[in-house]
Enzyme design. Structure first.
Site, PDB file in Angstrom:
ATOM      1  N   GLU A 203      -2.780 -38.411  56.575  1.00 14.74           N
ATOM      2  CA  GLU A 203      -2.391 -37.616  55.399  1.00 14.74           C
ATOM      3  C   GLU A 203      -2.478 -38.471  54.142  1.00 14.74           C
ATOM      4  OE1 GLU A 203      -2.212 -34.786  54.418  1.00 14.74           O
ATOM      5  OE2 GLU A 203      -1.025 -34.872  52.587  1.00 14.74           O
TER       6      GLU A 203
ATOM      7  N   ASN B  88      17.749 -15.976  39.423  1.00 16.56           N
ATOM      8  CA  ASN B  88      16.890 -17.002  40.022  1.00 16.56           C
ATOM      9  C   ASN B  88      17.773 -17.828  40.940  1.00 16.56           C
ATOM     10  OD1 ASN B  88      14.951 -18.886  40.670  1.00 16.56           O
ATOM     11  ND2 ASN B  88      15.266 -20.111  38.815  1.00 16.56           N
ATOM     12  N   GLY B  89      17.346 -17.988  42.197  1.00 16.16           N
ATOM     13  CA  GLY B  89      18.132 -18.786  43.139  1.00 16.16           C
ATOM     14  C   GLY B  89      18.218 -18.068  44.477  1.00 16.16           C
TER      15      GLY B  89
ATOM     16  N   ARG C 162       5.306 -20.998  36.929  1.00 14.45           N
ATOM     17  CA  ARG C 162       6.255 -21.281  38.017  1.00 14.45           C
ATOM     18  C   ARG C 162       5.862 -20.548  39.295  1.00 14.45           C
ATOM     19  NH1 ARG C 162      11.398 -22.858  35.807  1.00 14.45           N
ATOM     20  NH2 ARG C 162      12.586 -21.709  37.341  1.00 14.45           N
TER      21      ARG C 162
ATOM     22  N   CYS D  69      11.673 -18.404  40.503  1.00 14.64           N
ATOM     23  CA  CYS D  69      11.640 -17.245  39.607  1.00 14.64           C
ATOM     24  C   CYS D  69      11.768 -17.723  38.160  1.00 14.64           C
ATOM     25  CB  CYS D  69      12.803 -16.309  39.930  1.00 14.64           C
ATOM     26  SG  CYS D  69      12.776 -15.720  41.626  1.00 14.64           S
TER      27      CYS D  69
ATOM     28  N   GLU E 271      -8.635 -37.005  47.750  1.00 14.22           N
ATOM     29  CA  GLU E 271      -8.833 -35.730  47.051  1.00 14.22           C
ATOM     30  C   GLU E 271      -8.510 -35.829  45.560  1.00 14.22           C
ATOM     31  OE1 GLU E 271      -6.448 -32.312  48.188  1.00 14.22           O
ATOM     32  OE2 GLU E 271      -4.926 -33.605  49.028  1.00 14.22           O
TER      33      GLU E 271
ATOM     34  N   LYS F 131      -6.632 -24.639  45.181  1.00 13.76           N
ATOM     35  CA  LYS F 131      -5.282 -24.758  45.747  1.00 13.76           C
ATOM     36  C   LYS F 131      -5.182 -23.975  47.055  1.00 13.76           C
ATOM     37  CE  LYS F 131      -1.102 -25.964  46.249  1.00 13.76           C
ATOM     38  NZ  LYS F 131      -0.846 -27.345  46.736  1.00 13.76           N
TER      39      LYS F 131
ATOM     40  N   TRP G 155       9.584 -15.024  42.426  1.00 12.08           N
ATOM     41  CA  TRP G 155       8.941 -15.775  43.508  1.00 12.08           C
ATOM     42  C   TRP G 155       9.747 -15.390  44.755  1.00 12.08           C
ATOM     43  CZ3 TRP G 155       4.980 -19.001  44.867  1.00 12.08           C
ATOM     44  CH2 TRP G 155       5.131 -19.778  46.004  1.00 12.08           C
TER      45      TRP G 155
ATOM     46  N   LYS H 157      -4.708 -37.620  50.690  1.00 10.63           N
ATOM     47  CA  LYS H 157      -4.106 -37.578  49.343  1.00 10.63           C
ATOM     48  C   LYS H 157      -4.921 -38.445  48.385  1.00 10.63           C
ATOM     49  CE  LYS H 157      -2.082 -34.751  49.087  1.00 10.63           C
ATOM     50  NZ  LYS H 157      -2.192 -34.104  50.349  1.00 10.63           N
TER      51      LYS H 157
ATOM     52  N   HIS I 275     -12.597 -52.004  67.690  1.00  9.52           N
ATOM     53  CA  HIS I 275     -13.662 -51.424  68.535  1.00  9.52           C
ATOM     54  C   HIS I 275     -14.842 -50.940  67.708  1.00  9.52           C
ATOM     55  CE1 HIS I 275     -11.143 -51.847  72.063  1.00  9.52           C
ATOM     56  NE2 HIS I 275     -10.141 -51.350  71.356  1.00  9.52           N
TER      57      HIS I 275
END
Ligand code: AGP
Length: 611
Positions: A481, A98-99, A27, A2, A488, A606, A74, A485, A504
């Protein structure tokens, strides 16, 4: 996370509040609101959605005054809605927060017994009523705030307006950030530096437990005993965008640095008496004990988290797991048993392929569950059960901290399944939960500190057209993964290959100087991965070995570069996340050295909300 802005001065605060919220919007948020102390009292205007929705509402509900607070939310407790938006009011006061107040349910129960009624689903409203209850008792804003602060567990940054003191703003924090700033004619509070830059470059970081009282240009700081506290002023020379990144060169680097904190923030609320407890019907012990098969369905990095979870769940709980690419899952007639758990993983909760796969499963009448980072997102709303991660907003397109908290949540699920099926003792479960909560974040922080060694590795990758990642078991999955990273954000071709499979066929691609990154977290598989290293080296490869602490102690790793990854124990699961952080840092440093747009790589979004 937030965003909070507060102002006390001589001019109308509304433009300042809206401007501050706009600057803090990076944020991430899903609703916004302001409260202003005007001539006829404190008036609040708030709206679900983006700031434009709030500005639209202000056209028909204008407010003005020289003191006020603002907030971008948020969502953590309660889906995005007008009612759940901040500011929240209780009798004598209005506040923003916020929290996460972890014990808000117990506080709310006590307050309801005192006659308070709740209009929202938020933990914040409990804070407002709690302070109000004490302010009504003692009429002292500082005492009321401190008494409430003693009772609240978790994290909070609070901006409080007492209706009978309309020119004064109170602020206190624990965990969540808050800064205080001053100009010749006004004073401000804000969650972060960008919001104050239009007015001043000097600010004070409010220490935990210190109360800031803002009245026009006057600011005072005091402790719980009422003693005046002198605080150091800091000055920043960042521009707004750099300030939004918290001084980091890119959001991706900032978000990697947030990994220890968000891992703790995700795991801690799911532990009761040291054991994992999701408090979600489909994930209680009874339900999990009856699960016969798990289908994990996701895309991209989220799917890679599922691949790692399969290693863990099958090893620890002995439940068969399939991991499906959501778009492929939809393209065939999956066989789903009535005792199967279909688990969707999505950071954004808006990925079209994942969402459509969810709807397909629901149409088959099979129970669905989701692990999601964005509260109230579509996947979260449509799944039968949802477990939220708490990575906070992830701004960089390349997912880093969200992956880490997805894996941490999946580790907790692994432990729950193993406990429910009698394959893990409570003692070992507690041990693993403690390691996950305390030791793994520490190992991640230590890994991030290996930046110099990682920059050296990056310098060997940035000019190469093809890079391979090899490993066995979970290390092969981590490589998948890691290669995504790198691809991209550097646009270099990278491929993850099971170390045992290279010979192989694919090994024919290895030539002089081809970088091969070998991942070794599994003690029991290390010898075989070393054999694969020898194979590629004999074909001219430049081998970079990422080896968990302890594994290289009693064996020679014939690599050209060796990165020892900090880990808190010899079990591979403990080393997996710090190792992934190292891989994320390698990708980041390579892209940064190449001068690329790390946060907004070409061709990517995103959240992929199209099929
Ligand atoms: C991750 O770095 C990628 N940006 C991408 O693969 C992403 O993980 C994928 O699109 C899934 O997104 P979601 O987790 O929001 O569903």
């Amino acid at each position: 996370m937030c965003g909070i802005i507060g102002f006390s001065g001589e001019t109308d605060c509304v433009p300042v509040l809206l401007g501050g919220l706009d600057t803090l919007s990076y944020r991430g948020y899903d609703s916004a609101g302001i409260a202003v102390a005007g001539v006829s009292g404190v008036h609040t205007v708030k709206a679900k959605g983006k700031l434009d929705a709030l500005k639209e509402k202000l056209k028909t509900h204008p407010v003005s005054g020289s003191t006020g607070i603002g907030h971008t939310r948020w969502a953590t407790h309660g889906a995005p809605s007008d009612e759940n938006s901040h500011p929240h009011t209780s009798g004598t006061l209005t506040l923003v927060h916020n929290g996460i107040i972890e014990n808000y349910a117990a506080i709310a129960e006590k307050l309801r017994a005192l006659g308070y009624t709740f209009v929202s689903e938020t933990d914040t409203e409990a804070a407002a009523h709690l302070i109000d209850s004490y302010y009504r008792e003692n009429g002292d804003p500082a005492a009321a705030i401190y008494r409430a602060a003693q009772e609240m567990h978790g994290s909070y940054a609070l901006g409080v307006l007492f209706h009978d003191r309309p020119n004064t703003l109170y602020a206190i924090r624990k965990g969540s950030p808050l800064i205080v700033a001053q100009t010749d004619s006004a004073s401000l509070i804000a969650s972060d530096i960008p919001a104050i830059l239009p007015y001043t470059r000097s600010y004070v970081r409010l220490p935990e437990g210190i109360l800031a009282v803002l009245d026009g240009a006057e600011i005072s700081f005091s402790d719980e005993n009422g003693s005046e506290v002198a605080l150091k002023t800091e000055t920043v020379d960042w521009d707004v965008e750099a300030a939004q990144r918290g001084g980091y060169a890119h959001f991706m680097l900032k978000e990697i640095h947030e990994e220890p904190e968000v891992l703790r923030a995700t795991v801690a609320p799911y532990l009761k008496d040291g054991l994992p407890h999701f408090d979600v019907p489909g994930f209680d012990g009874g339900a999990l004990a009856g699960v016969e098969r798990i289908h994990i369905v996701a895309c991209g990095t989220a799917m890679h988290a599922g691949l790692l979870a399969r290693q863990w769940i099958e090893a620890e709980a002995r439940v068969p797991v399939t991991v499906e690419i959501a778009s492929e899952f939809r393209g065939r007639e999956p066989i789903l048993g009535e005792k199967d758990l279909v688990l969707f993983i999505s950071q954004s909760g808006e990925t079209a392929d994942t969402l459509e796969a969810l709807r397909l499963v629901k149409a088959r009448g099979v129970r669905t569950a989701a692990i999601v980072n964005v509260v109230g997102s579509t996947v979260a709303r449509e799944a039968d059960d949802v477990i939220y991660t708490r990575a906070g907003p992830e701004i960089a397109v390349a997912s880093t901290k969200a992956y880490i908290v997805q894996c941490a949540t999946l580790r907790l699920l692994t432990i729950c399944l193993a406990l429910a099926r009698g394959r893990m003792t409570e003692e070992d479960a507690r041990r693993q939960c403690r390691i996950l909560l305390e030791d793994v974040p520490e190992s991640i922080a230590k890994t991030i500190a290996l930046a110099a060694e990682i920059e050296t590795i990056a310098s060997r990758l940035k000019t190469k057209p093809h890079i391979f990642y090899i490993g066995r078991g979970a290390d092969s999955v981590l490589g998948t993964e890691a290669s995504l990273k790198l691809k991209e954000i550097t646009y270099l071709h990278a491929e993850a290959y099971a170390a045992g499979e290279l010979k192989h066929g694919t090994i024919s691609l290895v030539e002089d100087g081809t970088p091969v990154i070998a991942i070794l977290t599994e003690e029991s598989l290390a010898e075989k991965t070393v054999s694969a290293i020898r194979e590629v080296k004999s074909r001219g490869a430049f081998v970079i070995a990422a080896v968990s602490e302890g594994i290289a102690e009693n064996r020679e790793i014939p690599s050209d570069l060796l990165l020892t990854v900090p880990t808190a124990g010899r079990e591979a699961w403990i080393a997996a996340l710090p190792t992934m952080t190292a891989m994320q840092m390698i990708a980041y440093c390579t892209a940064a050295q190449m001068g690329l747009d790390v946060d907004r790589p070409r061709n990517l979004a995103k959240s992929v909300t199209v099929e």
